[in-house]
Write a protein that holds these residues in place. Sequence first.
Motif, PDB file in Angstrom:
ATOM      1  N   LEU A 192      69.914   4.000  44.867  1.00 51.24           N
ATOM      2  CA  LEU A 192      70.397   3.252  45.643  1.00 51.24           C
ATOM      3  C   LEU A 192      69.324   1.954  45.798  1.00 51.24           C
ATOM      4  N   ASN A 193      69.740   0.940  45.822  1.00 51.56           N
ATOM      5  CA  ASN A 193      68.960  -0.310  45.878  1.00 51.56           C
ATOM      6  C   ASN A 193      67.932  -0.182  47.111  1.00 51.56           C
ATOM      7  N   GLU A 194      66.552  -0.466  46.821  1.00 54.09           N
ATOM      8  CA  GLU A 194      65.509  -0.211  47.902  1.00 54.09           C
ATOM      9  C   GLU A 194      65.760  -1.255  48.837  1.00 54.09           C
ATOM     10  N   ALA A 195      66.354  -2.264  48.953  1.00 53.67           N
ATOM     11  CA  ALA A 195      66.477  -3.235  50.018  1.00 53.67           C
ATOM     12  C   ALA A 195      67.567  -2.487  50.952  1.00 53.67           C
ATOM     13  N   VAL A 196      68.767  -1.930  50.465  1.00 52.14           N
ATOM     14  CA  VAL A 196      69.691  -1.062  51.254  1.00 52.14           C
ATOM     15  C   VAL A 196      69.034  -0.060  52.101  1.00 52.14           C
ATOM     16  N   VAL A 197      68.132   0.667  51.093  1.00 54.08           N
ATOM     17  CA  VAL A 197      67.503   1.883  51.912  1.00 54.08           C
ATOM     18  C   VAL A 197      66.684   1.223  53.264  1.00 54.08           C
ATOM     19  N   ARG A 198      65.822   0.328  52.960  1.00 53.64           N
ATOM     20  CA  ARG A 198      64.898  -0.034  53.974  1.00 53.64           C
ATOM     21  C   ARG A 198      65.696  -0.566  55.151  1.00 53.64           C
ATOM     22  N   ALA A 199      67.049  -1.384  54.889  1.00 48.70           N
ATOM     23  CA  ALA A 199      67.736  -1.892  56.123  1.00 48.70           C
ATOM     24  C   ALA A 199      68.217  -0.702  56.849  1.00 48.70           C
ATOM     25  N   GLU A 200      68.730   0.438  56.201  1.00 52.14           N
ATOM     26  CA  GLU A 200      69.358   1.377  56.931  1.00 52.14           C
ATOM     27  C   GLU A 200      68.606   2.363  57.754  1.00 52.14           C
ATOM     28  N   VAL A 201      67.152   2.393  57.112  1.00 52.26           N
ATOM     29  CA  VAL A 201      66.332   3.279  57.909  1.00 52.26           C
ATOM     30  C   VAL A 201      65.628   2.585  58.979  1.00 52.26           C
ATOM     31  N   GLU A 202      65.449   1.142  58.674  1.00 52.81           N
ATOM     32  CA  GLU A 202      65.015   0.426  59.872  1.00 52.81           C
ATOM     33  C   GLU A 202      66.029   0.377  60.981  1.00 52.81           C
ATOM     34  N   ASN A 203      67.396   0.314  60.763  1.00 55.16           N
ATOM     35  CA  ASN A 203      68.291   0.140  61.875  1.00 55.16           C
ATOM     36  C   ASN A 203      68.323   1.414  62.448  1.00 55.16           C
ATOM     37  N   ALA A 204      67.947   2.551  61.921  1.00 55.10           N
ATOM     38  CA  ALA A 204      67.911   3.897  62.697  1.00 55.10           C
ATOM     39  C   ALA A 204      66.556   4.124  63.585  1.00 55.10           C
ATOM     40  N   GLY A 205      65.737   3.079  63.744  1.00 54.09           N
ATOM     41  CA  GLY A 205      64.496   3.155  64.703  1.00 54.09           C
ATOM     42  C   GLY A 205      63.235   3.486  63.999  1.00 54.09           C
ATOM     43  N   TYR A 206      63.063   3.117  62.593  1.00 56.50           N
ATOM     44  CA  TYR A 206      61.995   3.117  62.278  1.00 56.50           C
ATOM     45  C   TYR A 206      61.322   1.969  61.707  1.00 56.50           C
ATOM     46  N   ARG A 207      59.975   1.829  61.266  1.00 58.79           N
ATOM     47  CA  ARG A 207      59.412   0.529  60.805  1.00 58.79           C
ATOM     48  C   ARG A 207      58.620   1.172  59.210  1.00 58.79           C
ATOM     49  N   GLN A 208      58.702   0.511  58.223  1.00 54.04           N
ATOM     50  CA  GLN A 208      58.133   0.578  57.220  1.00 54.04           C
ATOM     51  C   GLN A 208      56.763   0.260  57.292  1.00 54.04           C
ATOM     52  N   VAL A 209      55.837   1.192  56.718  1.00 46.22           N
ATOM     53  CA  VAL A 209      54.500   1.063  56.801  1.00 46.22           C
ATOM     54  C   VAL A 209      53.847   0.785  55.493  1.00 46.22           C
ATOM     55  N   ALA A 210      54.338   1.282  54.501  1.00 48.40           N
ATOM     56  CA  ALA A 210      53.783   1.067  53.063  1.00 48.40           C
ATOM     57  C   ALA A 210      55.024   1.248  51.982  1.00 48.40           C
ATOM     58  N   ARG A 211      54.668   0.698  50.714  1.00 47.16           N
ATOM     59  CA  ARG A 211      55.497   0.877  49.845  1.00 47.16           C
ATOM     60  C   ARG A 211      54.801   0.937  48.399  1.00 47.16           C
ATOM     61  N   PHE A 212      55.362   1.880  47.563  1.00 47.64           N
ATOM     62  CA  PHE A 212      54.480   1.999  46.381  1.00 47.64           C
ATOM     63  C   PHE A 212      55.704   2.212  45.257  1.00 47.64           C
TER      64      PHE A 212
END
Length: 229
Positions: A192-212
């Motif tokens: 699943l495309n990374e941008a889609v995953v990030r959008a869904e997770v952030e919509n659920a109340g998270y913030r991204q703190v790192a990416r590798f």
Amino acid sequence: MEPLLRRLSRPNYMALRRYLLVPLFAILFAPNIQAQAPAAHPTSTPYAGDLGIFEDPGREQRLQINHVMDLLHIKPGSTVADIGAGGGWFSVRAARRVSPNGRVIAEDINPKYIASIADRAKREHLANIEPLLGTPDDPKLAPASLDAALMLKVYHEIAHPQPVLVNLRAALKPGARFGIIDRNGNGADHGLNEAVVRAEVENAGYRQVARFDFTKADGQDYFLIFEKR
């Protein structure tokens, strides 16, 4: 109301009219600020076959799983959730890392996999692995119980990510880290495309703190780390 308005002086009348009309306009024309759920996307059918395919001897080195655990701050005494644990490949490695006082919750929605994990934990003398049968909407984790959680190549199989993410968020302690390792794709091709995953997770109340992107050398895998807001 009208007799009262007649007795007011013009300045007071105008002030009262503004007092009554401003809230009405605010109600009628206020923007809709409710969070919109992300659009649905295809998902892959959860794997239900031979668990031996996950036991490739080179997998640990390819995924650099010890480095993954370092970045998730998994250490002795931690409580860790392996979401979509399958045969317990990551659970076993996390259990060794958190020993002797930590524990690993090996969650999956497939009862056969849960039974297999329980057998493996006994066979490998890892009493700190706790198999847990979840549902497609809820991993059934205790509130504020986790120091870290990982979804290893499983996010693209989650048909209802929002309730899963919301329930997982409630299980994270303050400052706990939640990692997702997956590959780019359209959802139905075991990625699943990374941008889609990030959008869904952030919509659920998270913030991204790192990416590798070190978890494989093919340029397709990504490793995202979130904390709850």
